[in-house]
Design a protein around this motif. Structure first.
Motif, PDB file in Angstrom:
ATOM      1  N   UNK A 130      -0.360  -9.647   4.007  1.00 39.65           N
ATOM      2  CA  UNK A 130      -1.549  -8.855   4.278  1.00 39.65           C
ATOM      3  C   UNK A 130      -1.646  -7.623   3.368  1.00 39.65           C
ATOM      4  N   UNK A 131      -0.537  -7.248   2.689  1.00 37.15           N
ATOM      5  CA  UNK A 131      -0.649  -6.214   1.669  1.00 37.15           C
ATOM      6  C   UNK A 131      -0.523  -6.792   0.261  1.00 37.15           C
ATOM      7  N   UNK A 132       0.139  -7.936   0.137  1.00 34.09           N
ATOM      8  CA  UNK A 132       0.308  -8.541  -1.182  1.00 34.09           C
ATOM      9  C   UNK A 132      -1.031  -8.976  -1.763  1.00 34.09           C
ATOM     10  N   UNK A 133      -1.879  -9.592  -0.947  1.00 40.64           N
ATOM     11  CA  UNK A 133      -3.171 -10.091  -1.444  1.00 40.64           C
ATOM     12  C   UNK A 133      -4.032  -8.966  -2.016  1.00 40.64           C
ATOM     13  N   UNK A 134      -4.332  -7.901  -1.260  1.00 43.41           N
ATOM     14  CA  UNK A 134      -5.169  -6.847  -1.845  1.00 43.41           C
ATOM     15  C   UNK A 134      -4.533  -6.142  -3.028  1.00 43.41           C
ATOM     16  N   UNK A 135      -3.193  -6.018  -3.039  1.00 38.38           N
ATOM     17  CA  UNK A 135      -2.538  -5.357  -4.163  1.00 38.38           C
ATOM     18  C   UNK A 135      -2.516  -6.231  -5.410  1.00 38.38           C
ATOM     19  N   UNK A 136      -2.398  -7.537  -5.252  1.00 36.78           N
ATOM     20  CA  UNK A 136      -2.492  -8.435  -6.410  1.00 36.78           C
ATOM     21  C   UNK A 136      -3.886  -8.360  -7.035  1.00 36.78           C
ATOM     22  N   UNK A 137      -4.891  -8.196  -6.184  1.00 34.77           N
ATOM     23  CA  UNK A 137      -6.263  -8.092  -6.679  1.00 34.77           C
ATOM     24  C   UNK A 137      -6.498  -6.752  -7.371  1.00 34.77           C
ATOM     25  N   UNK A 138      -6.092  -5.658  -6.718  1.00 32.40           N
ATOM     26  CA  UNK A 138      -6.399  -4.330  -7.249  1.00 32.40           C
ATOM     27  C   UNK A 138      -5.427  -3.861  -8.333  1.00 32.40           C
ATOM     28  N   UNK A 139      -4.144  -4.247  -8.242  1.00 36.23           N
ATOM     29  CA  UNK A 139      -3.163  -3.783  -9.226  1.00 36.23           C
ATOM     30  C   UNK A 139      -3.005  -4.722 -10.414  1.00 36.23           C
ATOM     31  N   UNK A 140      -3.044  -6.033 -10.153  1.00 32.08           N
ATOM     32  CA  UNK A 140      -2.789  -7.005 -11.212  1.00 32.08           C
ATOM     33  C   UNK A 140      -4.040  -7.748 -11.681  1.00 32.08           C
ATOM     34  N   UNK A 141      -5.174  -7.466 -11.036  1.00 31.60           N
ATOM     35  CA  UNK A 141      -6.421  -8.075 -11.475  1.00 31.60           C
ATOM     36  C   UNK A 141      -6.549  -9.554 -11.158  1.00 31.60           C
ATOM     37  N   UNK A 142      -5.811 -10.046 -10.166  1.00 30.94           N
ATOM     38  CA  UNK A 142      -5.885 -11.452  -9.791  1.00 30.94           C
ATOM     39  C   UNK A 142      -7.215 -11.754  -9.106  1.00 30.94           C
ATOM     40  N   UNK A 143      -7.678 -12.983  -9.272  1.00 27.65           N
ATOM     41  CA  UNK A 143      -8.811 -13.439  -8.469  1.00 27.65           C
ATOM     42  C   UNK A 143      -8.315 -13.591  -7.035  1.00 27.65           C
ATOM     43  N   UNK A 144      -9.228 -13.552  -6.078  1.00 24.23           N
ATOM     44  CA  UNK A 144      -8.825 -13.658  -4.678  1.00 24.23           C
ATOM     45  C   UNK A 144      -8.114 -14.970  -4.410  1.00 24.23           C
ATOM     46  N   UNK A 145      -8.612 -16.062  -4.974  1.00 27.12           N
ATOM     47  CA  UNK A 145      -7.997 -17.371  -4.752  1.00 27.12           C
ATOM     48  C   UNK A 145      -6.560 -17.402  -5.269  1.00 27.12           C
TER      49      UNK A 145
END
Length: 278
Positions: free
Chosen positions: A153-168
């Motif tokens: 629940x914290x890895x998903x938003x941080x991967x998106x905001x910090x590493x620029x990952x797509x949500x999928x």
């Protein structure tokens, strides 16, 4: 035989896990605490379940091309190490200060619910992804063993905001990381507890049914749709926990809290079915 009732619960929460990239502990822990488990027992049982959901979900997301195993492994191994630290805290205050778990849930979930609702269209990958992934793993590991979750629940938003990952891709990579983190947290609990393995076995059986389905349905949603639904999940859990904290004033708040979770589960299940039938 009552433990068999946890199979459908495991299937539904497993579907949420595969869809949102979380382990499912945010729902399982409150249910177990309501069932009479101590904090340590609820956390350890939840981690067993999270290992099952993340394994099933990561396997399916890998086939969909949504997993960066290099990043997931780095986050997972870092988190598995830090998970050893927070498990000691839970074992220390279990049965005396269990309400602290709810306070942690409220503070952290509130922050990330807001984070997910922010616009992410201009996000950019960070240059030093190795350091960022290590920090994400360290934070996720500490919270994993402390709260009985996989850290997704914290890895998903941080991967998106910090590493620029797509949500999928964030969802799939999160599940890969959660597998290692949850296992690391679980190992630290088992020598100190005697668990009834029928309940986690029933939950895991359900998870192996639901998690691949939840992973598959992500392909039918846009990025913003997944993020908004994850933020909604956090909001529902926040309301549920707040009601739990108010049970000292009025006992029926406990049942209302579970009712809120039940309504969300029914609603999101209907949403999944609607997308499948389109």
């Amino acid at each position: 035989m009552w433990s068999l009732l946890f199979i459908p619960l495991g299937a539904v929460v497993g579907a949420l896990s595969g869809f949102f990239g979380i382990g499912g502990g945010v729902i399982i822990v409150p249910v177990l605490l309501f069932s009479g488990y101590t904090a340590a027992e609820a956390v350890a049982t939840s981690l067993l379940f999270v290992v099952g959901t993340s394994l099933a979900g990561a396997k399916r997301h890998t086939s969909l091309g949504n997993v960066s195993w290099t990043t997931g492994l780095l986050i997972g191994l870092t988190g598995a190490v830090t998970a050893q630290l927070s498990s000691r805290l839970v074992l220390a205050f279990s049965g005396t200060s269990d309400w602290l778990l709810n306070v942690f849930y409220l503070a952290i979930l509130s922050y990330f619910a807001v984070t997910l609702l922010k616009k992410t269209s201009k996000r950019r990958p960070k240059e030093n992804t190795t350091v960022a992934a290590g920090v994400i793993g360290a934070i996720a590991g500490l919270l994993s063993a402390l709260l009985g979750i996989g850290g997704g629940f914290i890895i998903v938003p941080l991967l998106v905001s910090w590493l620029g990952y797509s949500t999928h891709r964030a969802v799939g990579t999160s599940l890969a990381a959660v597998l290692f983190i949850a296992f690391g947290g679980l190992v630290s609990y088992l020598p100190s507890l005697t668990l009834d393995f029928l309940v986690p076995a029933a939950l895991i059986l359900g998870a192996f049914i639901g998690a691949p389905l939840g992973a598959t349905v992500t392909s039918r949603y846009r990025e913003k749709e997944i993020s908004r639904r994850l933020a909604l999940l956090y909001g529902v859990v926040i309301v549920s926990i707040t009601l739990d904290l108010m049970t000292q004033l009025w006992m029926p708040f406990t049942y209302i809290s579970l009712g809120v979770l039940f309504v969300f589960i029914v609603g999101i299940t209907a949403d999944f079915i609607g997308r499948f039938t389109k």
